[in-house]
Scaffold this active site. Structure first.
Site, PDB file in Angstrom:
ATOM      1  N   HIS A 103      46.136  22.778  41.521  1.00  0.00           N
ATOM      2  CA  HIS A 103      45.541  22.226  40.309  1.00  0.00           C
ATOM      3  C   HIS A 103      44.313  21.428  40.712  1.00  0.00           C
ATOM      4  CE1 HIS A 103      49.346  23.392  38.608  1.00  0.00           C
ATOM      5  NE2 HIS A 103      48.944  23.046  37.408  1.00  0.00           N
ATOM      6  N   HIS A 135      42.586  36.987  45.944  1.00  0.00           N
ATOM      7  CA  HIS A 135      43.503  36.000  45.376  1.00  0.00           C
ATOM      8  C   HIS A 135      44.500  36.699  44.471  1.00  0.00           C
ATOM      9  CE1 HIS A 135      40.062  36.150  42.523  1.00  0.00           C
ATOM     10  NE2 HIS A 135      41.025  36.166  41.634  1.00  0.00           N
ATOM     11  N   HIS A 137      47.137  36.642  40.916  1.00  0.00           N
ATOM     12  CA  HIS A 137      47.449  36.127  39.585  1.00  0.00           C
ATOM     13  C   HIS A 137      48.867  36.546  39.218  1.00  0.00           C
ATOM     14  CE1 HIS A 137      43.319  34.929  38.348  1.00  0.00           C
ATOM     15  NE2 HIS A 137      42.952  35.906  39.155  1.00  0.00           N
ATOM     16  N   HIS A 154      43.387  40.553  43.458  1.00  0.00           N
ATOM     17  CA  HIS A 154      41.971  40.840  43.265  1.00  0.00           C
ATOM     18  C   HIS A 154      41.231  40.740  44.589  1.00  0.00           C
ATOM     19  CE1 HIS A 154      42.093  39.544  38.727  1.00  0.00           C
ATOM     20  NE2 HIS A 154      42.636  40.728  38.956  1.00  0.00           N
ATOM     21  N   THR A 223      37.427  36.912  35.359  1.00  0.00           N
ATOM     22  CA  THR A 223      38.525  36.511  34.475  1.00  0.00           C
ATOM     23  C   THR A 223      38.727  35.000  34.459  1.00  0.00           C
ATOM     24  OG1 THR A 223      40.206  36.798  36.204  1.00  0.00           O
ATOM     25  CG2 THR A 223      39.698  38.721  34.828  1.00  0.00           C
ATOM     26  N   THR A 224      37.829  34.274  35.109  1.00  0.00           N
ATOM     27  CA  THR A 224      37.807  32.815  35.046  1.00  0.00           C
ATOM     28  C   THR A 224      36.388  32.387  34.667  1.00  0.00           C
ATOM     29  OG1 THR A 224      37.298  32.662  37.414  1.00  0.00           O
ATOM     30  CG2 THR A 224      39.612  32.500  36.771  1.00  0.00           C
TER      31      THR A 224
END
Length: 284
Positions: A103, A135, A137, A154, A223-224
């Site tokens: 986080h 990375h 997900h 990814h 996607t971020t």
């Protein structure tokens, strides 16, 4: 005497103002970073996916772009072709580090494996894209005919002029994944850390099993945030396997109680998907 008192009063006022500015500045900067860069995957949150574009002006594409990722790989919009050619991967072993982003200030909750000095490249449409990092997900960001799986990997590549190409691999619960098995000691060690980059030695990208020559190809986005568009996506058709323990291990490492770091599926709009199938029609 009065003049000296006035000068002294002016000097004290200046010092007070200066000290006030110095003491407030770090707080203002921290607040700006917090407010402008923090996002989450919680769809019910004020900084969730539906509100990413409101967090920072540079992220406006997240909710306004018409080429966003991930998408549903629906067979209703697929064009099968052999003209795309096989996935031309020219990878090589290289030293790598594993970073637990946890986080962090970006709240991008994932583990990132980064190669030092590059680990080869892929050729897509005559352009060379260099492999920088990978990375995970959980669950998958992309779906297949509406079905979501357990894990998505990814492999992120970049060309010399800054274009991005991502190769994605989806996983369902089953036999353990060999790459995660190899990284298991490091992943467990990272579970108690955050923002720490750990050397994992030489990692050969070719050890990442694809298991199929068939793949989907479409134009999408990151996607971020900032959700940059015109990213070339290559999604391997074969869904590979990962153990339930390995998925749990990844979630433990990023301390994510929600067990979700996947962006919701985005509108396909007018896009068509291409599915590469070799001419020989072998069952790959």
């Amino acid at each position: 005497m009065q003049k000296e008192m006035d000068n002294k009063s002016l000097w004290c006022s200046s010092i007070f103002i200066a000290l006030f500015i110095i003491s407030c500045a770090p707080f203002a900067i921290c607040q700006e970073v917090e407010d402008e860069h923090e996002f989450s995957y919680d769809i019910n949150s004020h900084n969730g996916p539906d509100h990413w574009s409101e967090i920072h002006p540079e992220w406006s594409m997240c909710n306004q772009g018409d080429l966003q990722s991930p998408i549903d790989l629906t067979h209703e919009r697929v064009q099968t072709t052999s003209k795309l050619g096989k996935l031309d991967r020219d990878y090589k072993p290289a030293n790598a580090t594993l970073l637990n982003r946890g986080h962090d200030m970006m709240r991008a909750q994932f583990l990132q494996l980064k190669w030092i000095g590059g680990a080869g490249h892929v050729h897509i449409n005559g352009i060379e894209y260099h492999l920088n990092q990978l990375h995970w997900h959980t669950p998958t960001e992309h779906t297949v005919n509406g079905r979501r799986f357990n894990l998505e990997l990814h492999l992120v590549h970049e060309s010399i002029d800054g274009k991005v190409a991502v190769i994605g691999i989806m996983y369902k619960i089953g036999r353990p994944d060999s790459l995660l098995s190899m990284l298991e000691p490091y992943l467990k060690a990272l579970a108690s850390t955050k923002g720490v980059e750990t050397s994992v030695g030489i990692i050969n990208p070719r050890d990442i099993k694809i298991g199929s020559r068939k793949y989907y190809r479409y134009i999408g986005s990151l996607t971020t945030p900032p959700c940059t568009q015109n990213v070339i996506w290559t999604m391997v058709k074969k869904v590979r396997t990962v153990s339930r323990e390995q998925v749990h291990m990844i979630r433990e490492a990023v301390h994510d109680d929600a067990e979700v770091n996947a962006r919701p599926v985005q509108a396909l709009n007018n896009r068509w998907l291409k599915l590469y199938r070799p001419d020989d029609r072998q069952n790959n």
